[in-house]
Motif scaffolding. Structure first.
Motif, PDB file in Angstrom:
ATOM      1  N   VAL A  41      10.531 -33.511 -39.516  1.00  0.00           N
ATOM      2  CA  VAL A  41       9.773 -34.218 -38.771  1.00  0.00           C
ATOM      3  C   VAL A  41       8.265 -33.492 -38.982  1.00  0.00           C
ATOM      4  O   VAL A  41       7.802 -32.679 -38.687  1.00  0.00           O
ATOM      5  N   THR A  42       7.566 -34.475 -39.649  1.00  0.00           N
ATOM      6  CA  THR A  42       5.734 -34.180 -39.776  1.00  0.00           C
ATOM      7  C   THR A  42       5.210 -35.077 -39.130  1.00  0.00           C
ATOM      8  O   THR A  42       5.405 -36.399 -39.107  1.00  0.00           O
ATOM      9  N   VAL A  43       4.316 -34.567 -38.185  1.00  0.00           N
ATOM     10  CA  VAL A  43       3.618 -35.404 -37.408  1.00  0.00           C
ATOM     11  C   VAL A  43       2.172 -35.443 -37.719  1.00  0.00           C
ATOM     12  O   VAL A  43       1.463 -34.267 -37.772  1.00  0.00           O
ATOM     13  N   ILE A  44       1.289 -36.344 -37.832  1.00  0.00           N
ATOM     14  CA  ILE A  44      -0.250 -36.519 -38.093  1.00  0.00           C
ATOM     15  C   ILE A  44      -0.579 -36.828 -36.762  1.00  0.00           C
ATOM     16  O   ILE A  44      -0.606 -37.867 -36.335  1.00  0.00           O
ATOM     17  N   ALA A  45      -1.404 -35.740 -36.342  1.00  0.00           N
ATOM     18  CA  ALA A  45      -2.187 -35.998 -34.988  1.00  0.00           C
ATOM     19  C   ALA A  45      -3.761 -35.745 -35.044  1.00  0.00           C
ATOM     20  O   ALA A  45      -4.088 -35.139 -35.897  1.00  0.00           O
ATOM     21  N   ALA A  91      -7.496 -33.990 -30.728  1.00  0.00           N
ATOM     22  CA  ALA A  91      -7.025 -33.916 -29.197  1.00  0.00           C
ATOM     23  C   ALA A  91      -5.482 -33.962 -28.996  1.00  0.00           C
ATOM     24  O   ALA A  91      -5.068 -33.249 -27.988  1.00  0.00           O
ATOM     25  N   GLY A  92      -4.704 -34.373 -30.022  1.00  0.00           N
ATOM     26  CA  GLY A  92      -3.019 -34.209 -29.835  1.00  0.00           C
ATOM     27  C   GLY A  92      -2.657 -33.130 -30.240  1.00  0.00           C
ATOM     28  O   GLY A  92      -1.634 -32.845 -29.893  1.00  0.00           O
ATOM     29  N   GLU A  93      -3.469 -32.349 -31.130  1.00  0.00           N
ATOM     30  CA  GLU A  93      -2.694 -30.755 -31.482  1.00  0.00           C
ATOM     31  C   GLU A  93      -2.469 -30.028 -30.389  1.00  0.00           C
ATOM     32  O   GLU A  93      -1.298 -29.650 -30.637  1.00  0.00           O
ATOM     33  N   ALA A  94      -3.043 -30.044 -29.324  1.00  0.00           N
ATOM     34  CA  ALA A  94      -2.687 -29.144 -28.267  1.00  0.00           C
ATOM     35  C   ALA A  94      -1.292 -29.258 -27.660  1.00  0.00           C
ATOM     36  O   ALA A  94      -0.353 -28.264 -27.405  1.00  0.00           O
ATOM     37  N   CYS A  95      -0.832 -30.434 -27.565  1.00  0.00           N
ATOM     38  CA  CYS A  95       0.521 -30.779 -27.100  1.00  0.00           C
ATOM     39  C   CYS A  95       1.454 -30.881 -28.169  1.00  0.00           C
ATOM     40  O   CYS A  95       2.879 -30.900 -27.738  1.00  0.00           O
ATOM     41  N   LEU A  96       1.302 -30.842 -29.553  1.00  0.00           N
ATOM     42  CA  LEU A  96       2.028 -31.000 -30.493  1.00  0.00           C
ATOM     43  C   LEU A  96       2.332 -29.589 -31.145  1.00  0.00           C
ATOM     44  O   LEU A  96       3.321 -29.509 -32.003  1.00  0.00           O
ATOM     45  N   ARG A  97       1.457 -28.738 -31.052  1.00  0.00           N
ATOM     46  CA  ARG A  97       1.338 -27.254 -31.936  1.00  0.00           C
ATOM     47  C   ARG A  97       2.722 -26.813 -31.820  1.00  0.00           C
ATOM     48  O   ARG A  97       3.306 -26.189 -32.756  1.00  0.00           O
ATOM     49  N   ASN A  98       3.428 -26.513 -30.888  1.00  0.00           N
ATOM     50  CA  ASN A  98       4.684 -25.684 -30.715  1.00  0.00           C
ATOM     51  C   ASN A  98       5.686 -26.647 -30.286  1.00  0.00           C
ATOM     52  O   ASN A  98       6.789 -26.124 -29.632  1.00  0.00           O
ATOM     53  N   HIS A  99       5.740 -27.722 -30.476  1.00  0.00           N
ATOM     54  CA  HIS A  99       6.693 -28.872 -29.986  1.00  0.00           C
ATOM     55  C   HIS A  99       8.000 -28.527 -30.805  1.00  0.00           C
ATOM     56  O   HIS A  99       8.047 -28.324 -31.831  1.00  0.00           O
ATOM     57  N   PRO A 100       9.169 -28.493 -30.126  1.00  0.00           N
ATOM     58  CA  PRO A 100      10.212 -28.070 -30.642  1.00  0.00           C
ATOM     59  C   PRO A 100      11.025 -29.196 -31.774  1.00  0.00           C
ATOM     60  O   PRO A 100      11.728 -28.733 -32.646  1.00  0.00           O
ATOM     61  N   ALA A 101      10.275 -30.436 -31.482  1.00  0.00           N
ATOM     62  CA  ALA A 101      10.864 -31.511 -32.561  1.00  0.00           C
ATOM     63  C   ALA A 101      10.124 -31.533 -33.832  1.00  0.00           C
ATOM     64  O   ALA A 101      10.271 -32.397 -34.617  1.00  0.00           O
ATOM     65  N   VAL A 102       9.074 -30.813 -33.696  1.00  0.00           N
ATOM     66  CA  VAL A 102       8.082 -31.097 -34.950  1.00  0.00           C
ATOM     67  C   VAL A 102       8.217 -29.664 -35.778  1.00  0.00           C
ATOM     68  O   VAL A 102       8.033 -28.654 -35.327  1.00  0.00           O
ATOM     69  N   ASP A 103       8.405 -30.227 -37.150  1.00  0.00           N
ATOM     70  CA  ASP A 103       8.557 -29.189 -38.300  1.00  0.00           C
ATOM     71  C   ASP A 103       7.104 -28.801 -38.790  1.00  0.00           C
ATOM     72  O   ASP A 103       7.074 -27.627 -39.226  1.00  0.00           O
ATOM     73  N   GLU A 104       6.331 -29.659 -38.983  1.00  0.00           N
ATOM     74  CA  GLU A 104       4.897 -29.711 -39.505  1.00  0.00           C
ATOM     75  C   GLU A 104       4.081 -30.515 -38.682  1.00  0.00           C
ATOM     76  O   GLU A 104       4.512 -31.643 -38.500  1.00  0.00           O
ATOM     77  N   LEU A 105       2.837 -29.940 -38.414  1.00  0.00           N
ATOM     78  CA  LEU A 105       1.987 -30.871 -37.805  1.00  0.00           C
ATOM     79  C   LEU A 105       0.507 -30.966 -38.847  1.00  0.00           C
ATOM     80  O   LEU A 105       0.215 -29.814 -39.357  1.00  0.00           O
TER      81      LEU A 105
END
Length: 72
Positions: A15-19, A22-36
């Motif tokens: 799972v790769t997320v483009i954020a 502003a969205g980086e803080a809540c996604l940085r260490n999200h357990p479902a995200v492999d790459e941000l």
């Protein structure tokens, strides 16, 4: 909830997320995200946008979801 649902449905998917920044803080260490990938279209040059497009094409994603109302 969407990222958790994706991870539950496809536990071995990458799972790769483009954020936005502003969205980086809540996604940085999200357990479902492999790459941000942090990306701000407004603050990015045309060359950087094209480089991101090439990077995404090379990655060979099977699925893309857009979770924004903005179509950049």
């Amino acid at each position: 909830p969407m990222l958790r649902a994706l991870r539950q449905r496809w536990p071995h998917a990458r799972v790769t997320v483009i954020a936005s920044p502003a969205g980086e803080a809540c996604l940085r260490n999200h357990p479902a995200v492999d790459e941000l990938i942090v990306f701000s279209p407004r603050d990015t040059s045309l060359g950087e946008k094209l480089a991101l497009g090439r990077r995404l094409r090379r990655a060979g994603f099977d699925l893309a979801l857009s979770c924004t109302e903005k179509a950049w």
